[in-house]
Design an enzyme around this catalytic site. Structure first.
Site, mmCIF file in Angstrom:
data_model
loop_
_atom_site.group_PDB
_atom_site.id
_atom_site.type_symbol
_atom_site.label_atom_id
_atom_site.label_comp_id
_atom_site.label_asym_id
_atom_site.label_seq_id
_atom_site.Cartn_x
_atom_site.Cartn_y
_atom_site.Cartn_z
ATOM 1 N N HIS A 14 0.539 -1.183 -0.104
ATOM 2 C CA HIS A 14 -0.070 -0.153 0.116
ATOM 3 C C HIS A 14 0.934 1.257 0.107
ATOM 4 O O HIS A 14 2.148 1.068 0.102
ATOM 5 C CB HIS A 14 -1.071 -0.062 1.111
ATOM 6 C CG HIS A 14 -0.268 0.286 2.449
ATOM 7 N ND1 HIS A 14 -1.145 0.582 3.659
ATOM 8 C CD2 HIS A 14 0.979 0.261 2.879
ATOM 9 C CE1 HIS A 14 -0.175 0.830 4.748
ATOM 10 N NE2 HIS A 14 0.913 0.426 4.221
ATOM 11 N N CYS A 33 5.760 6.333 4.141
ATOM 12 C CA CYS A 33 4.639 5.476 4.015
ATOM 13 C C CYS A 33 3.914 6.098 2.531
ATOM 14 O O CYS A 33 3.025 5.556 1.985
ATOM 15 C CB CYS A 33 3.592 5.141 4.896
ATOM 16 S SG CYS A 33 4.121 4.253 6.323
ATOM 17 N N HIS A 39 4.824 0.268 -0.805
ATOM 18 C CA HIS A 39 5.912 -0.413 0.004
ATOM 19 C C HIS A 39 4.558 -1.861 0.390
ATOM 20 O O HIS A 39 3.492 -1.863 0.455
ATOM 21 C CB HIS A 39 6.296 0.237 1.015
ATOM 22 C CG HIS A 39 5.632 0.740 2.073
ATOM 23 N ND1 HIS A 39 4.702 1.975 2.016
ATOM 24 C CD2 HIS A 39 4.844 0.351 3.225
ATOM 25 C CE1 HIS A 39 3.874 2.359 2.612
ATOM 26 N NE2 HIS A 39 4.026 1.257 3.510
ATOM 27 N N HIS A 41 3.778 -5.023 3.327
ATOM 28 C CA HIS A 41 3.803 -5.389 4.896
ATOM 29 C C HIS A 41 3.523 -6.921 4.751
ATOM 30 O O HIS A 41 2.770 -7.359 4.117
ATOM 31 C CB HIS A 41 2.559 -4.513 5.793
ATOM 32 C CG HIS A 41 3.012 -3.290 5.815
ATOM 33 N ND1 HIS A 41 4.014 -2.902 6.777
ATOM 34 C CD2 HIS A 41 2.435 -2.053 5.271
ATOM 35 C CE1 HIS A 41 3.920 -1.544 6.696
ATOM 36 N NE2 HIS A 41 3.148 -0.802 5.845
ATOM 37 N N ASP A 79 -4.170 -11.277 -0.130
ATOM 38 C CA ASP A 79 -2.820 -11.540 -0.254
ATOM 39 C C ASP A 79 -2.112 -11.183 -1.328
ATOM 40 O O ASP A 79 -2.793 -11.646 -2.538
ATOM 41 C CB ASP A 79 -2.737 -13.052 0.217
ATOM 42 C CG ASP A 79 -1.388 -13.501 0.225
ATOM 43 O OD1 ASP A 79 -0.435 -12.957 0.975
ATOM 44 O OD2 ASP A 79 -0.898 -14.835 -0.151
ATOM 45 N N HIS A 80 -0.985 -10.613 -1.413
ATOM 46 C CA HIS A 80 -0.025 -10.293 -2.649
ATOM 47 C C HIS A 80 -0.844 -9.349 -3.432
ATOM 48 O O HIS A 80 -0.504 -9.376 -4.724
ATOM 49 C CB HIS A 80 0.348 -11.435 -3.460
ATOM 50 C CG HIS A 80 1.521 -12.138 -2.697
ATOM 51 N ND1 HIS A 80 1.162 -12.924 -1.488
ATOM 52 C CD2 HIS A 80 2.584 -12.318 -3.151
ATOM 53 C CE1 HIS A 80 2.587 -13.550 -1.326
ATOM 54 N NE2 HIS A 80 3.329 -13.255 -2.240
ATOM 55 N N GLU A 124 1.123 -4.694 11.194
ATOM 56 C CA GLU A 124 1.754 -4.496 10.068
ATOM 57 C C GLU A 124 3.247 -4.474 10.055
ATOM 58 O O GLU A 124 3.721 -4.765 9.178
ATOM 59 C CB GLU A 124 0.922 -3.309 9.484
ATOM 60 C CG GLU A 124 1.754 -1.931 10.404
ATOM 61 C CD GLU A 124 1.306 -0.802 9.629
ATOM 62 O OE1 GLU A 124 0.225 -0.401 8.835
ATOM 63 O OE2 GLU A 124 2.389 0.168 9.543
HETATM 64 NI NI NI Z 1 2.772 1.018 5.217
#
Ligand code: NI
Length: 135
Positions: A14, A33, A39, A41, A79-80, A124
């Protein structure tokens, strides 16, 4: 009352960026961020249900069934994925962990039967997590 928790894992990307703000303000509030190229998590999700043990099984809920619900409704969906780009739910909502956990609650609560969804914890990073109790 007994509380049963199932832990699952998934990855998602995100970025946090408010397009109503200047580049400088986004950097000031969101820091790294807000990096334009997103990026990732490694999310850990803790889903807790509560209830009385069933006299036939001794279970509040079958933990394998809870795992299957989390996998089908949450992992398969997120996911992914890139939360900003892939999820219609985040088209106009910032995909912070706070907003993400509320979305996860709304999805999961429809699928928990025979006991009650008590809480969700979403990590996260090993040092940052959010919790939600549906209120
Ligand atoms: Ni983040």
């Amino acid at each position: 009352m007994v509380y049963l928790t199932r832990v699952e894992h998934f990855n998602a990307a995100h970025k946090l960026y408010n397009s109503n703000w200047s580049e400088e303000k986004n950097k000031e509030i969101f820091g790294k961020c807000a990096n334009p190229h997103f990026h990732g998590h490694n999310f850990e999700i803790f889903v807790t249900v509560k209830g009385e043990p069933n006299p036939d099984t001794g279970f509040v809920m079958n933990a394998h069934e809870l795992s299957a619900i989390i996998k089908k409704e949450i992992i398969d969906k997120f996911d992914h994925k890139n939360l900003n780009l892939d999820l219609i739910e985040f088209k106009d909502v910032l995909p912070s962990s706070e907003n993400f956990i509320i979305l996860i609650w709304k999805i999961l609560e429809k699928h928990i039967h025979g006991c009650t969804l008590h809480s969700i914890k979403l990590m996260e990073t090993p040092r940052i997590y959010v919790e939600y109790y549906g209120e």
